[in-house]
Design an enzyme around this catalytic site. Structure first.
Site, PDB file in Angstrom:
ATOM      1  N   GLU A  38       0.812  -1.220   0.000  1.00  0.00           N
ATOM      2  CA  GLU A  38       0.000   0.000   0.000  1.00  0.00           C
ATOM      3  C   GLU A  38       0.844   1.267   0.000  1.00  0.00           C
ATOM      4  OE1 GLU A  38      -3.722   1.343   2.590  1.00  0.00           O
ATOM      5  OE2 GLU A  38      -1.930   1.138   3.814  1.00  0.00           O
ATOM      6  N   HIS A  46       0.801   5.755  10.669  1.00  0.00           N
ATOM      7  CA  HIS A  46       0.203   6.338   9.465  1.00  0.00           C
ATOM      8  C   HIS A  46      -1.201   6.874   9.762  1.00  0.00           C
ATOM      9  CE1 HIS A  46       2.854   3.436   6.938  1.00  0.00           C
ATOM     10  NE2 HIS A  46       3.297   4.671   6.709  1.00  0.00           N
ATOM     11  N   CYS A  51      -2.407  -2.255   4.612  1.00  0.00           N
ATOM     12  CA  CYS A  51      -1.020  -2.180   4.123  1.00  0.00           C
ATOM     13  C   CYS A  51      -0.713  -3.268   3.101  1.00  0.00           C
ATOM     14  CB  CYS A  51      -0.021  -2.335   5.262  1.00  0.00           C
ATOM     15  SG  CYS A  51      -0.281  -1.261   6.649  1.00  0.00           S
TER      16      CYS A  51
HETATM   17  N1  GLY Z   1       7.045  -2.043   9.038  1.00  0.00           N
HETATM   18  C1  GLY Z   1       6.152  -1.234   8.296  1.00  0.00           C
HETATM   19  C2  GLY Z   1       6.750   0.087   8.076  1.00  0.00           C
HETATM   20  O1  GLY Z   1       7.302   0.594   9.003  1.00  0.00           O
HETATM   21  O2  GLY Z   1       6.737   0.662   7.019  1.00  0.00           O
END
Ligand code: GLY
Length: 272
Positions: free
Chosen positions: A78, A173, A260
């Site tokens: 993603e 996020h 994700c």
């Molecule tokens: N482990 C997912 C990220 O930090 O992008």
């Protein structure tokens, strides 16, 4: 969303789900808010395989991108691209270790869409991008810069999309804190993102005991939700949503949530 809305949604052109296998180096993944725990690779692969099968059962056509074992976080596709009906925008992930994930995604998406890229002096993770209709909110986070949000706006605004930056606190996020659950509703954790950021939008709060529960995948009238958050699932069920629970706790140790692991986009007759 009413049943007739759901029926209408399911008769739209086919939904594609771009996915990639778990890297055998996932135990070296990026971590921002979690402590590192041992990841059981076999279990992570099983959970991802089951996730893909649920997407298939929901009517998605699966687009498999080759594995990238040199990129520990490569299963979290993603973050690498934003796809709308008109174009695909390649992002520039905020973690430098993730930038080599993009080339193979770009190759796969170029079959379906014209490709644009955000400005290479900026950063943007797809996990920071929440869409509701023609509105996009972009989380300004440890991964996504204001310039990344502005660059996405330059790519999308010619097609009538509106992009608005919002500050992200306390989570990785924006999609850790809120996700669209239909064409007019967001599921959110009010401790991480207030409903006031989303004017004229219906917002449903996660159960307060489940701060991570807002990350769900809306697909063809169903919601895929992490089995670890049953209270929020019950709440969504009571609100009339068809919820499907998925075991994803091994992938969650890598700070990856359900959204994700796929990029969902409509197939277009002209692109097939
Ligand atoms: N482990 C997912 C990220 O930090 O992008």
């Amino acid at each position: 969303m009413s049943q007739s809305d759901r029926d209408q949604e399911s008769t739209k052109p086919d939904l594609m789900a771009l996915v990639r296998p778990v890297s055998n180096t996932i135990d070296q993944c990026q971590l921002t808010h979690l402590h590192r725990e041992k990841i059981d690779l076999t279990r992570a692969i099983k959970q991802h395989t089951d996730y893909v099968e649920v997407l298939r059962a929901c009517g998605c056509h699966i687009v498999q991108v080759p594995p990238e074992h040199g990129c520990p976080d490569a299963v979290f596709v993603e973050d690498t691209a934003i796809v709308v009906n008109e174009i695909a925008v390649m992002t520039r992930p905020g973690a430098p270790s993730r930038r080599n994930e993009a080339a193979s995604i770009r190759n796969s998406l170029s079959v379906y869409r014209d490709i644009r890229s955000i400005n290479e002096t900026t950063t943007l993770d797809g996990g920071d991008v929440v869409r509701l209709g023609n509105r996009f909110w972009v989380g300004i986070s440890t991964r996504t810069s204001l310039g990344g949000a502005e660059s996405l706006a330059v790519c999308l605004s010619p097609y009538g999309y509106h992009v608005e930056p919002v500050q992200v606190h306390d989570c990785l996020h924006l999609k850790s804190a809120c996700c669209a659950i239909d064409q007019e509703t967001l599921l959110h954790n009010p401790a991480w993102i207030k409903a006031s950021h989303f004017p004229d939008t219906r917002c449903i709060e996660v159960d307060p005991a489940e701060p991570m529960a807002a990350n769900v995948v809306a697909v063809n009238g169903r919601l895929l939700a992490a089995a670890a958050y049953p209270r929020t699932a019950d709440l969504l069920d009571a609100a009339g949503y068809q919820v499907e629970l998925i075991e994803a706790d091994e992938l969650a140790k890598a700070e990856g949530a359900l959204t994700c692991c796929s990029i969902l986009f409509r197939s277009l007759a002209s692109a097939l």
